[in-house]
Design an enzyme around this catalytic site. Structure first.
Site, PDB file in Angstrom:
ATOM      1  CG  ASP A  68      30.668   6.942 -45.457  1.00 40.82           C
ATOM      2  OD1 ASP A  68      31.398   6.866 -44.451  1.00 40.82           O
ATOM      3  OD2 ASP A  68      31.080   7.318 -46.568  1.00 40.82           O
TER       4      ASP A  68
ATOM      5  NE  ARG B 163      33.889   6.513 -46.766  1.00 42.69           N
ATOM      6  CZ  ARG B 163      34.809   7.318 -46.290  1.00 42.69           C
ATOM      7  NH1 ARG B 163      36.008   6.869 -46.009  1.00 42.69           N
ATOM      8  NH2 ARG B 163      34.562   8.596 -46.085  1.00 42.69           N
TER       9      ARG B 163
ATOM     10  CD  GLN C 226      26.795   8.389 -51.262  1.00 42.83           C
ATOM     11  OE1 GLN C 226      25.736   8.150 -51.850  1.00 42.83           O
ATOM     12  NE2 GLN C 226      27.716   9.167 -51.752  1.00 42.83           N
TER      13      GLN C 226
ATOM     14  CB  SER D  45      30.998  10.404 -45.182  1.00 39.97           C
ATOM     15  OG  SER D  45      31.897   9.801 -46.075  1.00 39.97           O
TER      16      SER D  45
ATOM     17  CE1 TYR E 238      39.144   5.680 -46.756  1.00 39.68           C
ATOM     18  CE2 TYR E 238      38.685   3.543 -47.732  1.00 39.68           C
ATOM     19  CZ  TYR E 238      38.355   4.556 -46.857  1.00 39.68           C
ATOM     20  OH  TYR E 238      37.223   4.443 -46.091  1.00 39.68           O
TER      21      TYR E 238
END
Ligand code: NAD
Length: 380
Positions: free
Chosen positions: A130, A122, A127, A133, A228
């Site tokens: 990802d 992450r 990104q 997400s 996390y």
């Protein structure tokens, strides 16, 4: 190098790993793309569109699996599918390696190089790849729509000739990617929104979306490596539930999204808390498949408990399969770009994204968390 898009076999999986637009770009980059017949049908991307994008449609399922260099999927692999993969080939999908480490072991035994989309780091650079997400964002949006459809009330405040309607109150538990989108969506629909998370740093993000942050001060560390959440102690969970009871009771809608990677979802809403909600209220438990954040949740079902509806969806992104597939396809193509040089496979394990997402290579399980989960699963 042959890249192949498999048709998903699970009945509730309607997404597909690549969409025609992305196929066209990969073909332009010199890759050979094959698509299993009907792979995109449930997402409304038909064989003809893939052909027009430059892909070859393959109807022989066995040769398709056996001969492909890089197999792309979105849903978890079935045991029988692992056996069909080409030895030494590559598979990329949501593998659920922490929840199903024995399949990872079998992939290693079959000398398959497996990339798990859940394991993409992450980081800012990753990104664009990802997929957790991109899919959680869709889930958070759809959870609010499901809740609003089940709620026997308006969301926004309305001033009518017959009187004023009060806005609905929404409580979002877990303000990660899904939770933040749920907050934004509920606000757009006109609700009053509160949110809570054990990671205190999300307070500002919650407030910036126009919601109130419910502060539950915990006396223990709540953030693990990679940003996390950590699994918190039973004492901290109990304290959280005490603080949240009044907020749950006052809410028309509760959306729960709390998860800790590789663990059962934390129990945030007990039956006693549901008992205190007004009849007609709705809970959407986005952690249903991980055991649920609400004690009344049954994965894949709508449950009635004292007049409260508890919805336990198992694949919300799969209900918005067009955009879910489009976004996932972009995530996958960005990952492929890192793996391919001049049309040939070039895996650079010095790259933190390749190294982080690859769970098996050369007959070995490469990820320590997966090894630990396997040791627990086989009881050693
Ligand atoms: P997730 O799906 O693992 O969990 C959802 C949320 O539940 C998280 O916000 C977590 O803090 C929360 N939670 C866990 N236990 C809880 C409990 N007992 N009570 C209340 N809430 C609880 O999370 P995610 O949405 O995948 O995000 C995980 C992390 O990754 C976050 O730190 C997020 O900001 C970060 N992230 C970073 C990037 C990036 O930098 N590129 C992209 C996405 C996410």
């Amino acid at each position: 190098m042959r890249i192949a898009v498999a048709k998903e076999t699970l009945v509730d999986e309607s997404r597909v790993a690549l969409v025609p637009d992305v196929v066209a770009k990969l073909v332009k980059q010199g890759l050979e793309v094959e698509v299993e017949t009907g792979a995109g049908e449930k997402s409304f991307f038909f064989d003809k569109a893939y052909e027009e994008a430059g892909a070859k449609i393959i109807s022989d399922n066995d040769s398709f699996w056996r001969e492909t260099d890089v197999l792309l999927k979105i849903g978890v692999l079935q045991d029988s599918e692992v056996e069909k993969l080409k030895e030494g080939g590559i598979v990329i999908t949501f593998l659920n390696p922490l929840g199903n480490p024995t399949i990872v072991q079998r992939l290693a035994e079959r000398k398959i190089t497996a990339f798990s989309m859940e394991m993409i780091p992450r980081t800012s650079r990753a990104q664009v790849m990802d997929a957790l997400s991109s899919q959680a964002n869709i889930g958070g949006y759809k959870a609010v729509l499901l809740a609003s459809a089940a709620l026997p009330k308006f969301f926004p405040m309305l001033t009518t000739a017959a009187g004023t309607i009060k806005p609905a109150k929404v409580l979002v538990m877990g303000a990660g990617v899904a939770g933040l989108q749920a907050i934004a969506t509920a606000r757009r629909l006109g609700a009053i929104v509160e949110a809570f998370d054990i990671r205190p740093e999300v307070k500002e993000q919650v407030q910036s979306l126009g919601a109130k942050f419910v502060d539950v001060t915990l006396k223990e560390s709540t953030v693990a490596e990679g940003g996390y959440a950590k699994e918190i102690s039973e004492q901290a969970k109990q304290h959280t539930r005490e603080v949240l009871t009044q907020h749950v009771a006052a809410s028309d809608i509760v959306i729960t999204t709390a998860q800790v990677p590789g663990k059962k979802a934390p129990l945030l809403v007990t039956k006693e808390m549901v008992d205190q909600m007004k009849p007609g209220s709705v809970i959407v438990d986005m952690a249903a498949i991980q055991g649920g954040n609400c004690e009344c949740t049954e994965a894949g079902k709508d449950v009635e408990w004292n007049g409260v509806t508890i919805i336990g969806p198992v694949n919300l992104p799969g209900t918005m399969q067009v955009h879910a597939s489009e976004l996932y396809a972009k995530n996958i193509s960005a990952l492929l770009k890192l793996m391919v040089k001049d049309g040939e496979l070039n895996l650079n394990f010095e790259d933190d994204i390749i190294s982080g997402a690859c769970v098996t290579h050369d007959g070995e399980i490469r990820n320590q968390r997966v090894k630990d989960a396997l040791a627990v699963a086989v009881g050693s």
